[in-house]
Design a protein around this motif. Structure first.
Motif, PDB file in Angstrom:
ATOM      1  N   LEU A 183      45.457  52.911  35.662  1.00  0.00           N
ATOM      2  CA  LEU A 183      45.935  52.674  37.076  1.00  0.00           C
ATOM      3  C   LEU A 183      44.771  52.521  37.826  1.00  0.00           C
ATOM      4  O   LEU A 183      43.857  53.182  37.832  1.00  0.00           O
ATOM      5  N   THR A 184      45.118  51.384  38.667  1.00  0.00           N
ATOM      6  CA  THR A 184      44.174  50.951  39.559  1.00  0.00           C
ATOM      7  C   THR A 184      44.819  50.832  41.185  1.00  0.00           C
ATOM      8  O   THR A 184      46.178  50.611  41.069  1.00  0.00           O
ATOM      9  N   THR A 185      44.089  51.109  42.208  1.00  0.00           N
ATOM     10  CA  THR A 185      44.714  50.561  43.506  1.00  0.00           C
ATOM     11  C   THR A 185      43.664  49.812  44.274  1.00  0.00           C
ATOM     12  O   THR A 185      42.654  49.507  43.977  1.00  0.00           O
ATOM     13  N   VAL A 186      44.611  48.718  45.092  1.00  0.00           N
ATOM     14  CA  VAL A 186      43.926  47.784  45.920  1.00  0.00           C
ATOM     15  C   VAL A 186      43.026  48.619  47.038  1.00  0.00           C
ATOM     16  O   VAL A 186      43.842  49.180  47.866  1.00  0.00           O
ATOM     17  N   VAL A 187      41.797  48.187  47.055  1.00  0.00           N
ATOM     18  CA  VAL A 187      40.964  48.712  48.032  1.00  0.00           C
ATOM     19  C   VAL A 187      40.448  47.904  49.178  1.00  0.00           C
ATOM     20  O   VAL A 187      40.263  48.280  50.158  1.00  0.00           O
ATOM     21  N   ASP A 188      40.424  46.471  48.828  1.00  0.00           N
ATOM     22  CA  ASP A 188      40.139  45.582  49.789  1.00  0.00           C
ATOM     23  C   ASP A 188      40.377  44.237  49.529  1.00  0.00           C
ATOM     24  O   ASP A 188      40.844  44.056  48.288  1.00  0.00           O
ATOM     25  N   THR A 189      40.807  43.293  50.465  1.00  0.00           N
ATOM     26  CA  THR A 189      40.842  42.041  50.221  1.00  0.00           C
ATOM     27  C   THR A 189      40.204  41.064  51.029  1.00  0.00           C
ATOM     28  O   THR A 189      39.440  41.631  52.107  1.00  0.00           O
ATOM     29  N   LYS A 190      39.567  40.138  50.464  1.00  0.00           N
ATOM     30  CA  LYS A 190      38.655  39.187  51.375  1.00  0.00           C
ATOM     31  C   LYS A 190      38.856  37.358  51.054  1.00  0.00           C
ATOM     32  O   LYS A 190      39.190  37.477  49.929  1.00  0.00           O
ATOM     33  N   ILE A 191      38.721  36.857  52.071  1.00  0.00           N
ATOM     34  CA  ILE A 191      39.011  35.302  51.849  1.00  0.00           C
ATOM     35  C   ILE A 191      37.483  34.807  52.108  1.00  0.00           C
ATOM     36  O   ILE A 191      36.664  35.150  52.977  1.00  0.00           O
ATOM     37  N   THR A 192      37.050  33.992  51.043  1.00  0.00           N
ATOM     38  CA  THR A 192      35.715  33.196  51.120  1.00  0.00           C
ATOM     39  C   THR A 192      36.190  31.785  51.229  1.00  0.00           C
ATOM     40  O   THR A 192      37.513  31.400  51.434  1.00  0.00           O
ATOM     41  N   LYS A 193      35.580  30.766  51.071  1.00  0.00           N
ATOM     42  CA  LYS A 193      35.473  29.390  51.406  1.00  0.00           C
ATOM     43  C   LYS A 193      36.737  28.800  50.167  1.00  0.00           C
ATOM     44  O   LYS A 193      37.355  28.075  50.507  1.00  0.00           O
ATOM     45  N   ASN A 194      36.615  29.149  49.177  1.00  0.00           N
ATOM     46  CA  ASN A 194      37.026  28.714  48.156  1.00  0.00           C
ATOM     47  C   ASN A 194      38.334  29.796  47.670  1.00  0.00           C
ATOM     48  O   ASN A 194      39.084  29.309  46.738  1.00  0.00           O
ATOM     49  N   ASN A 195      38.318  31.120  47.854  1.00  0.00           N
ATOM     50  CA  ASN A 195      38.991  32.037  47.176  1.00  0.00           C
ATOM     51  C   ASN A 195      39.608  33.225  48.260  1.00  0.00           C
ATOM     52  O   ASN A 195      38.896  33.429  49.038  1.00  0.00           O
ATOM     53  N   PHE A 196      40.636  33.738  47.324  1.00  0.00           N
ATOM     54  CA  PHE A 196      41.178  34.917  48.031  1.00  0.00           C
ATOM     55  C   PHE A 196      41.032  36.250  46.830  1.00  0.00           C
ATOM     56  O   PHE A 196      41.299  35.955  45.934  1.00  0.00           O
ATOM     57  N   PHE A 197      39.925  36.866  47.297  1.00  0.00           N
ATOM     58  CA  PHE A 197      39.635  37.967  46.378  1.00  0.00           C
ATOM     59  C   PHE A 197      40.381  39.511  46.599  1.00  0.00           C
ATOM     60  O   PHE A 197      40.605  39.565  47.797  1.00  0.00           O
ATOM     61  N   VAL A 198      40.830  40.173  45.537  1.00  0.00           N
ATOM     62  CA  VAL A 198      41.539  41.203  45.764  1.00  0.00           C
ATOM     63  C   VAL A 198      40.646  42.265  44.919  1.00  0.00           C
ATOM     64  O   VAL A 198      40.402  42.153  43.852  1.00  0.00           O
ATOM     65  N   LEU A 199      40.090  43.435  45.586  1.00  0.00           N
ATOM     66  CA  LEU A 199      39.207  44.334  44.950  1.00  0.00           C
ATOM     67  C   LEU A 199      39.990  45.612  44.457  1.00  0.00           C
ATOM     68  O   LEU A 199      40.548  46.318  45.487  1.00  0.00           O
ATOM     69  N   LEU A 200      39.908  45.840  43.376  1.00  0.00           N
ATOM     70  CA  LEU A 200      40.493  47.134  42.803  1.00  0.00           C
ATOM     71  C   LEU A 200      39.569  48.130  42.711  1.00  0.00           C
ATOM     72  O   LEU A 200      38.290  48.045  42.580  1.00  0.00           O
ATOM     73  N   ASP A 201      39.953  49.376  42.691  1.00  0.00           N
ATOM     74  CA  ASP A 201      39.101  50.501  42.457  1.00  0.00           C
ATOM     75  C   ASP A 201      38.735  50.851  40.960  1.00  0.00           C
ATOM     76  O   ASP A 201      37.859  51.581  40.632  1.00  0.00           O
ATOM     77  N   GLY A 202      39.261  50.020  40.095  1.00  0.00           N
ATOM     78  CA  GLY A 202      39.082  50.152  38.484  1.00  0.00           C
ATOM     79  C   GLY A 202      38.185  48.945  38.421  1.00  0.00           C
ATOM     80  O   GLY A 202      37.763  48.164  39.030  1.00  0.00           O
ATOM     81  N   SER A 203      37.791  49.117  36.915  1.00  0.00           N
ATOM     82  CA  SER A 203      36.952  47.844  36.641  1.00  0.00           C
ATOM     83  C   SER A 203      37.450  47.402  35.074  1.00  0.00           C
ATOM     84  O   SER A 203      37.859  48.034  34.230  1.00  0.00           O
ATOM     85  N   ARG A 204      37.053  46.068  35.134  1.00  0.00           N
ATOM     86  CA  ARG A 204      37.241  45.468  33.469  1.00  0.00           C
ATOM     87  C   ARG A 204      36.462  46.087  32.664  1.00  0.00           C
ATOM     88  O   ARG A 204      36.975  46.173  31.469  1.00  0.00           O
ATOM     89  N   VAL A 205      35.340  46.927  32.759  1.00  0.00           N
ATOM     90  CA  VAL A 205      34.612  47.605  31.850  1.00  0.00           C
ATOM     91  C   VAL A 205      35.358  48.828  31.248  1.00  0.00           C
ATOM     92  O   VAL A 205      34.984  49.239  30.217  1.00  0.00           O
ATOM     93  N   HIS A 206      36.330  49.289  31.927  1.00  0.00           N
ATOM     94  CA  HIS A 206      37.268  50.320  31.519  1.00  0.00           C
ATOM     95  C   HIS A 206      38.315  50.191  30.323  1.00  0.00           C
ATOM     96  O   HIS A 206      38.212  50.817  29.572  1.00  0.00           O
ATOM     97  N   ILE A 207      38.617  48.857  30.449  1.00  0.00           N
ATOM     98  CA  ILE A 207      39.640  48.492  29.588  1.00  0.00           C
ATOM     99  C   ILE A 207      39.363  47.252  28.864  1.00  0.00           C
ATOM    100  O   ILE A 207      40.164  46.777  27.905  1.00  0.00           O
ATOM    101  N   ASP A 208      38.287  46.608  29.037  1.00  0.00           N
ATOM    102  CA  ASP A 208      37.761  45.284  28.082  1.00  0.00           C
ATOM    103  C   ASP A 208      36.407  45.547  28.279  1.00  0.00           C
ATOM    104  O   ASP A 208      35.550  44.719  28.728  1.00  0.00           O
ATOM    105  N   PRO A 209      35.758  46.535  27.698  1.00  0.00           N
ATOM    106  CA  PRO A 209      34.270  46.674  27.635  1.00  0.00           C
ATOM    107  C   PRO A 209      33.377  45.550  27.135  1.00  0.00           C
ATOM    108  O   PRO A 209      32.327  45.301  27.626  1.00  0.00           O
ATOM    109  N   LEU A 210      33.999  44.771  26.113  1.00  0.00           N
ATOM    110  CA  LEU A 210      33.241  43.557  25.677  1.00  0.00           C
ATOM    111  C   LEU A 210      33.464  42.589  26.387  1.00  0.00           C
ATOM    112  O   LEU A 210      32.954  41.405  25.880  1.00  0.00           O
ATOM    113  N   MET A 211      34.179  42.514  27.339  1.00  0.00           N
ATOM    114  CA  MET A 211      34.532  41.382  28.348  1.00  0.00           C
ATOM    115  C   MET A 211      35.114  39.998  27.491  1.00  0.00           C
ATOM    116  O   MET A 211      34.571  38.875  27.819  1.00  0.00           O
TER     117      MET A 211
END
Length: 390
Positions: free
Chosen positions: A266-294
């Motif tokens: 379970l993760t929660t959205v904690v922030d969003t931001k707009i850049t020149k080319n993208n719209f980013f959604v920041l979660l309080d979780g990380s890929r390292v927790h569910i995909d450690p080898l990326m």
């Protein structure tokens, strides 16, 4: 569930129970005296180990540390399957002398057998890990391709024959052979190959064994993929053709097929931001927790929004994790923009996640278990004080 601290893992015990019972039911229909061992390396959370021990699963361990963990969790040696290429000598000798199933993986382990108590070793359960070229049977399906797997004694190069002869020379009974293979597909063909090689080895060397260990690696709880029943029937159909294997006991070592589909993140959205080319959604979780080898290319997930879904305009957005690595990006999404407070729940993440997750930037997240409608804390979030104490 909305009250849970995120990020966190949630063990869905109803799903886990269903998979365990289905596996055991289909397995014992064919091999009533067989052994189902749980692969510790897949998820070594003590809560999970205790839960599956209570359901009658043996411990399958691949190191001295895991062997000691099994003993600390209440397993007796005669309910442990000891595998792995780098066992510790002390634990190896103890396991042999106390009646564990010990599958030999290296020459040094053969030599260690000579240091065991001769009276106890005659009653032990010694197996040999078989190395064979899976690629010959299943082109394109083996994990290492033409480079070969690295475990066990080679059947094709007669290293297995030498190991069998070593045991016979020293009057050490051979109880079984271990043929687990890592594959990219986990297809029925892989298990047909395992059973075929077992059949061939028993015929070649006229072995009278008490068990064949076919390992794990099965699918479990995945729609459209082979079922436990199909895997077991594939193996049994071949064993039935050989009188020496017709009544053999089989050992299996499921891990991913049981716990993999039974855990959410379970993760929660904690922030969003707009850049020149993208719209980013920041979660309080990380890929390292569910995909450690990326390595993952896709995730099974669902979204729970705080507000009702309004409008139809889709937004291209990239979901990212809490670390300072640019590569900590889960996936791209094209739908109504996520907002702070929305939750993203990743499903089927119980295998090779908790044990491999690093304490990178943030400590281990909490783990909960959902059981009979109640939420149980299975592991507290790690803390600075505990981390320093370690």
């Amino acid at each position: 569930m909305r009250e849970l601290q995120t990020p966190c893992f949630v063990i869905r015990t109803q799903q886990l129970d269903s998979l365990v019972e289905f596996c055991k039911r289909e397995f014992y229909k064919i091999w009533p005296e067989g052994i189902v061992g749980y692969s510790f390396k897949t998820n070594n959370l003590p809560w999970v180990i205790k839960y599956l021990k209570e359901k009658g699963l043996w411990a399958e361990v691949v190191s001295s540390d895991e062997y000691q963990l099994a003993k600390a969790m209440g397993y007796k040696a005669d309910n442990i399957i000891f595998n792995g290429p780098v066992k510790g000598k002390n634990e190896f000798i103890e396991a042999v002398e106390e009646g564990a199933i010990v599958n030999i993986d290296s020459q040094r382990e053969l030599e260690w057998l000579l240091e065991c108590n001769i009276d106890k070793i005659s009653k032990s359960k010694i197996g040999l890990r078989v190395n064979f070229c899976l690629e010959d049977f299943c082109p394109g399906e083996s994990q290492e391709g033409e480079e070969d797997g690295r475990f066990g004694f080679s059947y094709e190069k007669h290293e297995l024959k030498k190991a069998i002869e070593f045991l016979a020379y020293h009057n050490i009974p051979l109880s079984g052979i271990h043929l687990h293979c890592s594959s990219k597909t986990r297809s029925l063909n892989v298990y047909k190959a395992i059973a075929s090689i077992a059949d061939q080895i028993v015929r070649d060397y006229k072995l009278s064994l008490s068990y064949i260990d076919i390992g794990g690696g099965f699918f479990g709880g995945v729609a459209g993929k082979p079922t436990f029943k199909e895997y077991f029937n594939e193996v049994n159909n071949i064993f039935l053709s050989n009188p020496l294997l017709k009544n053999i006991n089989v050992v299996i070592e499921p891990g991913m097929s049981l716990i993999g589909a039974s855990v959410d993140y379970l993760t929660t959205v904690v922030d969003t931001k707009i850049t020149k080319n993208n719209f980013f959604v920041l979660l309080d979780g990380s890929r390292v927790h569910i995909d450690p080898l990326m390595r993952k290319k896709c995730y099974t997930f669902h979204i729970e929004r705080e507000k009702s879904f309004v409008g139809t305009k889709n937004v291209h957005q990239i979901l990212c994790g809490f670390t300072c690595m640019e590569g900590d990006r889960f996936f791209e999404l094209n739908e109504q923009a996520l907002e702070v407070g929305d939750r993203v729940i990743f499903e089927k993440v119980g295998a090779y996640t908790m044990g491999l997750s690093p304490q990178f930037i943030e400590f281990y997240p909490p783990v909960y278990a959902e059981k009979n409608g109640q939420i149980i804390l299975a592991r507290k979030k790690n803390t600075a004080d505990k981390f320093i104490g370690e």
